[in-house]
Design an enzyme around this catalytic site. Structure first.
Site, PDB file in Angstrom:
ATOM      1  N   GLU A 146      -6.531   8.320 -17.455  1.00 29.62           N
ATOM      2  CA  GLU A 146      -7.469   7.385 -17.151  1.00 29.62           C
ATOM      3  C   GLU A 146      -9.120   7.756 -16.835  1.00 29.62           C
ATOM      4  O   GLU A 146     -10.145   7.377 -17.185  1.00 29.62           O
ATOM      5  CB  GLU A 146      -6.858   6.368 -16.196  1.00 29.62           C
ATOM      6  N   SER A 203       1.381  -0.129 -14.693  1.00 24.21           N
ATOM      7  CA  SER A 203      -0.102  -0.124 -14.917  1.00 24.21           C
ATOM      8  C   SER A 203      -0.711  -1.210 -15.591  1.00 24.21           C
ATOM      9  O   SER A 203       0.229  -1.689 -16.465  1.00 24.21           O
ATOM     10  CB  SER A 203      -0.492   1.017 -15.661  1.00 24.21           C
ATOM     11  N   HIS A 245      -0.962   9.579 -16.193  1.00 22.17           N
ATOM     12  CA  HIS A 245      -1.463   8.307 -16.712  1.00 22.17           C
ATOM     13  C   HIS A 245      -2.920   7.983 -16.154  1.00 22.17           C
ATOM     14  O   HIS A 245      -4.050   7.797 -16.954  1.00 22.17           O
ATOM     15  CB  HIS A 245      -0.723   6.992 -16.809  1.00 22.17           C
ATOM     16  N   ASN A 246      -2.917   7.870 -14.650  1.00 20.04           N
ATOM     17  CA  ASN A 246      -4.140   7.765 -13.989  1.00 20.04           C
ATOM     18  C   ASN A 246      -5.079   8.715 -14.248  1.00 20.04           C
ATOM     19  O   ASN A 246      -6.341   8.565 -14.248  1.00 20.04           O
ATOM     20  CB  ASN A 246      -3.914   7.159 -12.545  1.00 20.04           C
ATOM     21  N   LYS A 305       3.107   8.104 -14.036  1.00 26.41           N
ATOM     22  CA  LYS A 305       1.993   6.957 -13.817  1.00 26.41           C
ATOM     23  C   LYS A 305       0.929   7.926 -13.278  1.00 26.41           C
ATOM     24  O   LYS A 305      -0.334   7.579 -13.549  1.00 26.41           O
ATOM     25  CB  LYS A 305       2.707   6.198 -12.813  1.00 26.41           C
ATOM     26  N   LYS A 311       0.812  -1.146  -0.048  1.00 21.25           N
ATOM     27  CA  LYS A 311      -0.006  -0.023   0.113  1.00 21.25           C
ATOM     28  C   LYS A 311       0.794   1.251  -0.084  1.00 21.25           C
ATOM     29  O   LYS A 311       1.805   1.370   0.886  1.00 21.25           O
ATOM     30  CB  LYS A 311      -0.848   0.019   1.111  1.00 21.25           C
TER      31      LYS A 311
END
Ligand SMILES: NC(=O)C1=CN([C@@H]2O[C@H](COP(=O)(O)OP(=O)(O)OC[C@H]3O[C@@H](n4cnc5c(N)ncnc54)[C@H](OP(=O)(O)O)[C@@H]3O)[C@@H](O)[C@H]2O)C=CC1
Ligand SMILES: O=C(CO)[C@H](O)[C@H](O)COP(=O)(O)O
Length: 477
Positions: A195, A134, A191-192, A188, A81
Site C-alpha cells: 500500500e 483491511s 499488504h500495508n 497484512k 490499539k
C-alpha cells in the site's frame, strides 16, 4: 439498555472505535447475534443506540459479562490499539475463558507479537487467531479483506463467519486461512507495505505531471480517472482522482495545495522493511516509500536546502502515456517484491502460504484492491513456484513493453529535478535482475582485499583468498 449474559451470542467484539463498531455492525447485519464491549461503556451504548435496529446486539459493561454472553466455544474479536493495549485485553480475556475458546486479534499487530501470544494462549488450551483486516472504516462495515492466521481447528469454527462478512469478488470471499500463528498478520503487514509503495508511485506520477508536465491538479485528476480502467484499475487510482479533483471550500484552492506535505506513518510499512532486511529480500519499492515519507517530514533540512530556481527541460509529448507505463511497470515490481517477501517468510516460519490465494483475497475489500491482482492470481495458478512475478509471461511482456517509456520518465524526472525514488529504484531493480553480470564481483574482491573475507570463482568450486599484501597469489580458503 438491557444486557444479557445467557450465553446465546454467536460472537463478540471488544474495542468499538471506527473499526470495531463497524465490524460488529457488519456481523449483526449478517444475522449474527453480536456481544459488544468497549473499555469505556459510552462507545458501547452509542453503538447500540444508533445502530441497534441493524441486528441483534448484546451490550456488555464488563469483560466478564461479554464472555458470559457467548455460546461455546466462545469467539471474541479484539479491535483495540496494537501493542500494550492488545496485551492488556488478551490477558483480561484469557483469564475468563475456557479451553477451546478463541481470541481473535483483528488489529494491526506485529506478527512477532502474534507468534508470542499464540504460543502463550495455546499453552492454556485457547486458540489465538491473528487476523489482518483491511478496508478501513468502510470495508469493516461493508466487507473487508480478512487474513486470519492460527490453527486450522479455529478456522473451522471461525472461517464461515469471517467469510460471510468479508468482501466477495466473483463469488469468492476475500478471506482465507493464511497459515499458523503469525502468518495472517505477516501478510497484512506486507499488504500495508505494498500500500505504501503503490501510494508513493501514484504520488510520483502526480508530481511529475504537475511539475514537469505543467498540468493542474484538476487536469491530473482527469488523467487518473481515465487510467482507472484497464490494467491500472484500482481503488487507490480511483480515490486519487477524487482527492486531486477536490477543491478546498475555505480557500477555493485545490485541496492538495492546502494539505501539509509531510506524510505520516503508523509503522506497518517500516515493519515490512525491517523484516525484509532480516529475510534478505530486497523490497526496494516499499523501502523507498517509507523513506520518502520520512524525508517529507524533515522540515528543517528541507527548509535549509529549498531551491526555487527555474529548471528548463524538454518534456516528451508522450509524458502522460509514459507516466502511465512507468506507474504500471513500477507497480508490478513493487508487488513482485512483496510477494517474494511473503514466500521467503513462509519458508522461514513454515507457514505454507498460498500466494495465489493472497492475491485472490486482496481483489476486494482492502486498500490495494485492484483488477491487476487477477493477473497475479493467474500467474501463481499457472506456476505456484514461479521465482518472481517478473518471470511470468504476462508480467514479463507487460514490463518489457513499458520499459522504454519508463526510462524516458526517469530521465525526464532527473532533468526536471523531480524526485522519483519509486520509479527509479524499481527500474534499477529490474535492470539488476536482468544483468548478466553484476558489480557484486568487485565488492567481493574488495572484501577479500581489506578483510580476507574470501570469494568464490566462476570457473571452479571452493572458496579462495588472494594474498593481496604479499605476492598476490591465490590460496584455497
Ligand atoms: N483505522 C483503520 O483504518 C484501520 C485500523 N486497523 C487496526 O484496527 C485496530 C482498531 O483501530 P481503530 O478502530 O482505528 O481504533 P484505535 O486504534 O484508535 O483504538 C481505539 C480503541 O482501542 C481501545 N483501547 C485503547 N487502549 C486500550 C486499553 N489499554 N485497554 C482496552 N482498550 C483500549 C479504545 O477504547 P476507549 O474507547 O475506551 O479509549 C478504543 O476502543 C487497531 O489495531 C488498528 O491498527 C486495521 C485496519 C484499518
Ligand atoms: O491498515 C490499514 C489499511 O489496510 C491502514 O489504513 C494503515 O494502517 C494506514 O497506515 P499508515 O497510517 O501507516 O499510512
Amino acid at each position: 439498555m438491557a444486557n444479557s449474559t445467557d450465553g446465546t451470542a454467536r460472537i463478540a467484539v471488544t474495542g468499538l472505535a471506527v473499526m470495531g463498531s463497524n465490524l460488529a455492525r457488519n456481523l449483526a447485519r449478517h444475522g449474527y447475534k453480536v456481544a459488544v464491549h468497549n473499555r469505556s461503556f459510552a462507545k458501547t451504548k452509542a453503538l447500540v443506540e444508533q445502530h441497534g435496529q441493524e441486528g441483534e446486539f448484546v451490550p456488555a459493561e464488563t469483560m466478564a459479562d461479554l464472555v458470559a454472553s457467548l455460546q461455546q466455544p466462545r469467539q471474541v474479536i479484539i479491535m483495540v490499539k496494537a501493542g500494550a493495549p492488545t496485551d492488556a485485553v488478551i490477558d483480561e480475556l484469557a483469564d475468563l475463558m475456557e479451553p477451546g475458546d478463541m481470541v481473535i486479534d483483528g488489529g494491526n499487530a506485529h506478527f512477532v507479537d502474534t507468534r508470542r501470544r499464540e504460543a502463550a494462549l495455546r499453552e492454556r488450551g485457547l486458540h489465538f487467531v491473528g487476523a489482518g483486516i483491511s478496508g478501513g472504516e468502510e470495508g469493516a462495515l461493508n466487507g473487508p479483506s480478512i487474513m486470519p492466521g492460527g490453527s486450522p481447528e479455529s478456522y473451522k469454527h471461525l472461517g464461515p463467519v469471517l467469510e460471510s462478512i468479508a468482501a466477495n469478488v466473483d463469488g469468492q470471499p476475500c478471506c482465507v486461512h493464511v497459515g499458523p500463528d503469525g502468518a495472517g498478520h505477516f501478510v497484512k503487514m506486507v499488504h500495508n507495505g505494498i500500500e505504501y509503495a503503490d501510494m508513493q508511485l501514484i504520488a510520483e506520477s502526480y508530481d511529475l505531471l504537475r511539475r514537469a508536465g505543467g498540468m493542474t491538479p484538476a487536469q491530473i485528476a482527469e488523467v487518473f480517472r481515465t487510467w482507472n480502467s484497464g490494467d491500472l484499475e484500482s481503488y487507490l487510482v480511483e480515490i486519487t482522482a477524487e482527492v486531486l479533483g477536490h477543491v478546498d471550500a475555505a480557500t477555493g484552492k485545490p485541496f492538495v495545495d492546502v494539505v501539509e506535505d509531510r506524510a505520516e506513518q503508523k509503522g506497518t510499512g517500516r515493519w515490512t522493511v525491517q523484516e525484509a532486511l532480516e529475510l534478505g529480500i530486497p523490497v526496494t519499492g516499499i523501502a523507498e516509500a517509507v523513506f520518502a515519507r520520512s524525508l517529507s517530514s524533515r522540515v528543517d533540512q528541507r527548509a535549509a536546502l529549498e531551491s526555487t530556481a527555474d529548471v528548463s527541460v524538454t518534456v516528451p509529448d508522450t509524458l502522460v502515456d509514459d507516466v502511465r507505463e512507468a506507474l504500471y511497470a513500477s507497480k508490478v515490481v513493487a508487488y513482485a517484491q512483496g510477494f517474494d517477501q511473503m514466500r521467503a517468510a513462509s519458508e522461514q516460519y513454515d507457514w505454507d502460504i498460498d500466494l495465489g490465494a493472497m492475491a485472490t483475497i486482496w481483489r476486494g475489500g482492502c486498500i490495494i484492491r485492484a483488477v491487476f491482482l487477477n493477473r497475479i492470481r493467474e500467474a501463481y495458478e499457472k506456476a505456484p513456484d514461479v521465482p518472481s512475478l517478473l518471470v511470468d509471461d504476462y508480467f514479463r511482456a507487460a514490463v518489457e513493453n513499458a520499459v522504454d517509456a519508463w526510462r524516458r520518465v526517469v530521465v525526464t524526472a532527473v532533468q526536471a529535478n523531480v524526485p522519483v525514488p519509486g520509479f527509479s529504484s524499481a527500474l534499477a531493480y529490474y535492470d539488476a535482475l536482468r544483468s548478466n553480470r553484476l558489480p557484486a564481483a568487485l565488492i567481493q574482491g574488495l572484501r577479500d582485499f581489506f578483510g580476507a573475507h574470501t570469494y568464490r570463482r566462476t570457473d571452479r568450486e571452493g572458496s579462495f583468498h588472494t594474498l593481496w599484501g604479499a605476492d598476490r597469489s591465490e590460496v584455497d580458503a
